[in-house]
Design a protein around this motif. Sequence first.
Motif, mmCIF file in Angstrom:
data_model
loop_
_atom_site.group_PDB
_atom_site.id
_atom_site.type_symbol
_atom_site.label_atom_id
_atom_site.label_comp_id
_atom_site.label_asym_id
_atom_site.label_seq_id
_atom_site.Cartn_x
_atom_site.Cartn_y
_atom_site.Cartn_z
ATOM 1 N N LEU A 82 -3.452 6.876 -2.721
ATOM 2 C CA LEU A 82 -3.186 5.551 -2.188
ATOM 3 C C LEU A 82 -3.194 4.584 -3.354
ATOM 4 O O LEU A 82 -4.161 4.554 -4.122
ATOM 5 C CB LEU A 82 -4.248 5.150 -1.158
ATOM 6 N N HIS A 83 -2.124 3.839 -3.492
ATOM 7 C CA HIS A 83 -2.015 2.816 -4.534
ATOM 8 C C HIS A 83 -1.800 1.484 -3.827
ATOM 9 O O HIS A 83 -0.923 1.386 -2.963
ATOM 10 C CB HIS A 83 -0.826 3.078 -5.467
ATOM 11 N N VAL A 84 -2.582 0.487 -4.186
ATOM 12 C CA VAL A 84 -2.417 -0.855 -3.628
ATOM 13 C C VAL A 84 -2.063 -1.774 -4.792
ATOM 14 O O VAL A 84 -2.708 -1.737 -5.835
ATOM 15 C CB VAL A 84 -3.710 -1.334 -2.930
ATOM 16 N N ALA A 85 -1.015 -2.579 -4.584
ATOM 17 C CA ALA A 85 -0.550 -3.446 -5.662
ATOM 18 C C ALA A 85 -0.096 -4.795 -5.124
ATOM 19 O O ALA A 85 0.367 -4.906 -3.989
ATOM 20 C CB ALA A 85 0.615 -2.784 -6.401
ATOM 21 N N LYS A 86 -0.208 -5.796 -5.964
ATOM 22 C CA LYS A 86 0.298 -7.129 -5.658
ATOM 23 C C LYS A 86 1.709 -7.219 -6.223
ATOM 24 O O LYS A 86 1.930 -6.967 -7.408
ATOM 25 C CB LYS A 86 -0.597 -8.187 -6.296
ATOM 26 N N VAL A 87 2.659 -7.542 -5.377
ATOM 27 C CA VAL A 87 4.061 -7.636 -5.794
ATOM 28 C C VAL A 87 4.294 -9.004 -6.424
ATOM 29 O O VAL A 87 3.999 -10.038 -5.810
ATOM 30 C CB VAL A 87 5.013 -7.424 -4.598
ATOM 31 N N GLU A 88 4.840 -8.986 -7.624
ATOM 32 C CA GLU A 88 5.128 -10.229 -8.331
ATOM 33 C C GLU A 88 6.615 -10.528 -8.413
ATOM 34 O O GLU A 88 7.005 -11.649 -8.681
ATOM 35 C CB GLU A 88 4.529 -10.166 -9.733
ATOM 36 N N ARG A 89 7.426 -9.521 -8.176
ATOM 37 C CA ARG A 89 8.879 -9.717 -8.191
ATOM 38 C C ARG A 89 9.470 -8.863 -7.091
ATOM 39 O O ARG A 89 9.061 -7.733 -6.874
ATOM 40 C CB ARG A 89 9.461 -9.306 -9.546
ATOM 41 N N SER A 90 10.470 -9.404 -6.402
ATOM 42 C CA SER A 90 11.084 -8.687 -5.291
ATOM 43 C C SER A 90 12.518 -9.164 -5.128
ATOM 44 O O SER A 90 12.781 -10.366 -5.124
ATOM 45 C CB SER A 90 10.286 -8.972 -4.012
ATOM 46 N N ALA A 136 0.884 -1.163 0.000
ATOM 47 C CA ALA A 136 0.000 0.000 0.000
ATOM 48 C C ALA A 136 0.922 1.213 0.000
ATOM 49 O O ALA A 136 1.709 1.398 0.931
ATOM 50 C CB ALA A 136 -0.903 -0.002 1.229
ATOM 51 N N VAL A 137 0.874 1.992 -1.065
ATOM 52 C CA VAL A 137 1.742 3.158 -1.221
ATOM 53 C C VAL A 137 0.900 4.410 -0.980
ATOM 54 O O VAL A 137 0.007 4.725 -1.766
ATOM 55 C CB VAL A 137 2.371 3.208 -2.636
ATOM 56 N N PHE A 138 1.194 5.089 0.123
ATOM 57 C CA PHE A 138 0.461 6.287 0.519
ATOM 58 C C PHE A 138 1.376 7.483 0.314
ATOM 59 O O PHE A 138 2.438 7.573 0.929
ATOM 60 C CB PHE A 138 0.041 6.178 1.991
ATOM 61 N N THR A 139 0.975 8.391 -0.581
ATOM 62 C CA THR A 139 1.756 9.576 -0.909
ATOM 63 C C THR A 139 0.915 10.797 -0.549
ATOM 64 O O THR A 139 -0.240 10.884 -0.972
ATOM 65 C CB THR A 139 2.101 9.598 -2.411
#
Length: 126
Positions: free
Chosen positions: A103-111, A22-25
């Motif tokens: 607010l951006h919510v994303a599913k991480v597929e690579r880390s 969850a990216v909150f800017t």
Amino acid sequence: MSDHSEASVAPVEAYEPPYYVAVFTAVRTQDQSGYSETSTRMEDLVKDVPGFLGMDHAQTPGGLGITVGYFRDAEALAEWRSDAEHRAAQKRGRAEWYQSYTLHVAKVERSRGFARAQVRQSPKAD
């Protein structure tokens, strides 16, 4: 969230995907009465959410703040989103502390991650 100038500087580690972020800017208003205390409380509270992995913060000199929360699964993120105390803090943030936010919510597929090895200096011989 809060000012982390006293904390050690290191990003949240790379986890095995998939997981969620969850990216909150935000850009804050001038009046920040009570913000620091609420931010600290939210940071303490989110740590109790099963599946919470960690949080990164950054603040630009111009006032743009970014907080990234990492969650093992969608259920952990949903639990945080629906927490009553968190919801009250969000409401107060919209009313008092934020000029604007996204607010951006994303599913991480690579880390993946990187850390430079610490160079140890040997003691000098006399």
